[in-house]
Design an enzyme around this catalytic site. Structure first.
Site, PDB file in Angstrom:
ATOM      1  CE1 TYR A 166      15.504  15.943 -39.224  1.00 45.63           C
ATOM      2  CE2 TYR A 166      17.557  15.866 -40.472  1.00 45.63           C
ATOM      3  CZ  TYR A 166      16.352  16.479 -40.180  1.00 45.63           C
ATOM      4  OH  TYR A 166      16.009  17.629 -40.847  1.00 45.63           O
ATOM      5  CE  LYS A 170      13.226  15.984 -42.555  1.00 46.54           C
ATOM      6  NZ  LYS A 170      11.944  16.572 -43.026  1.00 46.54           N
TER       7      LYS A 170
END
Length: 306
Positions: A166, A170
């Site tokens: 993640y 990001k």
């Protein structure tokens, strides 16, 4: 204080069926925008799918007298992203605002993550942002005052463990946003980022307990105060014509809005750089007390581009 409105504007919000994306869509519609509520209705890890979340938001907007239409495609599909944009233009005749918000999460320690999990996070968060932006870009340029808001995350700064896929994905969104901002103003488009600090399906007390290895009870006293309603206004403001900034990342939640930026210090300079010299001056090298903005972050206002 003049109320900021979006009359005549058309917006697409991805991941708008639940959480902070839902609040983005409701706020935009309540202030006059016509909204495409784009949400595949998947589980937190990206599995499954349902038209229910998007349809419910559209129904709520219409019940309040607003205009909205639902879309159920996947941001990980180039064809679906193009279809969302086509739906906006075919339905409302134009397109001015894109808020890339769709996201998934599957926290585990790095050694327990599979290549497929990394691939899935990149496809949804990073490539999903790229695909949607590419499909939207000609229309944002044509608008003359296009606004792009990409959902970034403090997770890319190493805030929490168990988030390498993640956080990595990001981080890609952050780099994409800031780099695109260096060339966007020549087209009249303002590009900024939004990092939400709010409780959603991806950040409940139970999820935070899993990520941190601490009891859920530790997070409950304050995490319930981090409502999407207190985070969303920062993203929606970045999408408004009156926001003159470009290349800014705002973090918001719990009644606070702040700026996130990449910084650099003066460091250590030597004509004879060696390992030993770096070791001897490590404290000076790491001292950020007089740091300044680096890159587009230091030249964020409209009309200023590197």
């Amino acid at each position: 204080m003049t109320k900021l409105r979006f009359d005549g504007k058309v917006a697409i919000v991805t991941g708008a069926g639940r959480g902070v994306g839902r609040v983005h869509a409701l706020t935009l519609a309540s202030r006059g925008a016509k909204v495409v509520v784009a949400d595949r209705g998947v589980a937190v890890d990206g599995s499954g799918g349902s038209a229910g979340p998007a349809d419910e938001v559209v129904a709520q907007i219409k019940a309040a007298g607003g205009q909205a239409i639902a879309s159920y495609g996947s941001v990980a599909s180039e064809a679906d992203c193009a279809a969302v944009v086509k739906l906006a233009v075919d339905t409302f005749g134009r397109f001015d605002i894109l808020i890339n918000n769709a996201g998934i999460s599957e926290p585990e320690f790095f050694e327990d993550q599979t290549p497929e999990q990394f691939r899935r996070m990149v496809e949804v968060h990073y490539l999903g942002t790229v695909y949607m932006t590419q499909a939207a870009w000609p229309h944002l340029v044509k608008s003359g005052r296009g606004r792009l808001v990409n959902t970034c995350s403090e997770g890319s700064a190493g805030v929490f463990p168990k988030n390498t896929p993640y956080g990595g994905a990001k981080g890609g969104v952050l780099g994409f946003t800031l780099t695109l901002a260096t060339e966007s103003l020549k087209n009249g488009v303002h590009v900024n980022g939004f990092s939400p600090r709010n409780t959603t399906r991806m950040s409940t007390a139970e999820v935070m307990a899993t990520v941190s290895g601490r009891p859920a009870e530790v997070f409950e006293p304050y995490i319930n105060k981090l409502t999407p309603e207190l985070a969303s206004p920062a993203a929606v403001w970045l999408a408004h014509d009156s926001c003159a900034y470009n290349g800014v990342i705002l973090a918001a939640g719990g009644g606070q809005v702040l700026r996130m930026a990449i910084m650099e210090n003066e460091g250590f300079v030597s004509d004879d750089m060696t390992l030993e010299a770096i070791a001897d001056h490590a404290e000076q090298i790491l001292d950020m007390s007089k740091a300044v903005h680096f890159g587009i972050g230091g030249q964020a206002k409209a009309g200023v581009s590197q």
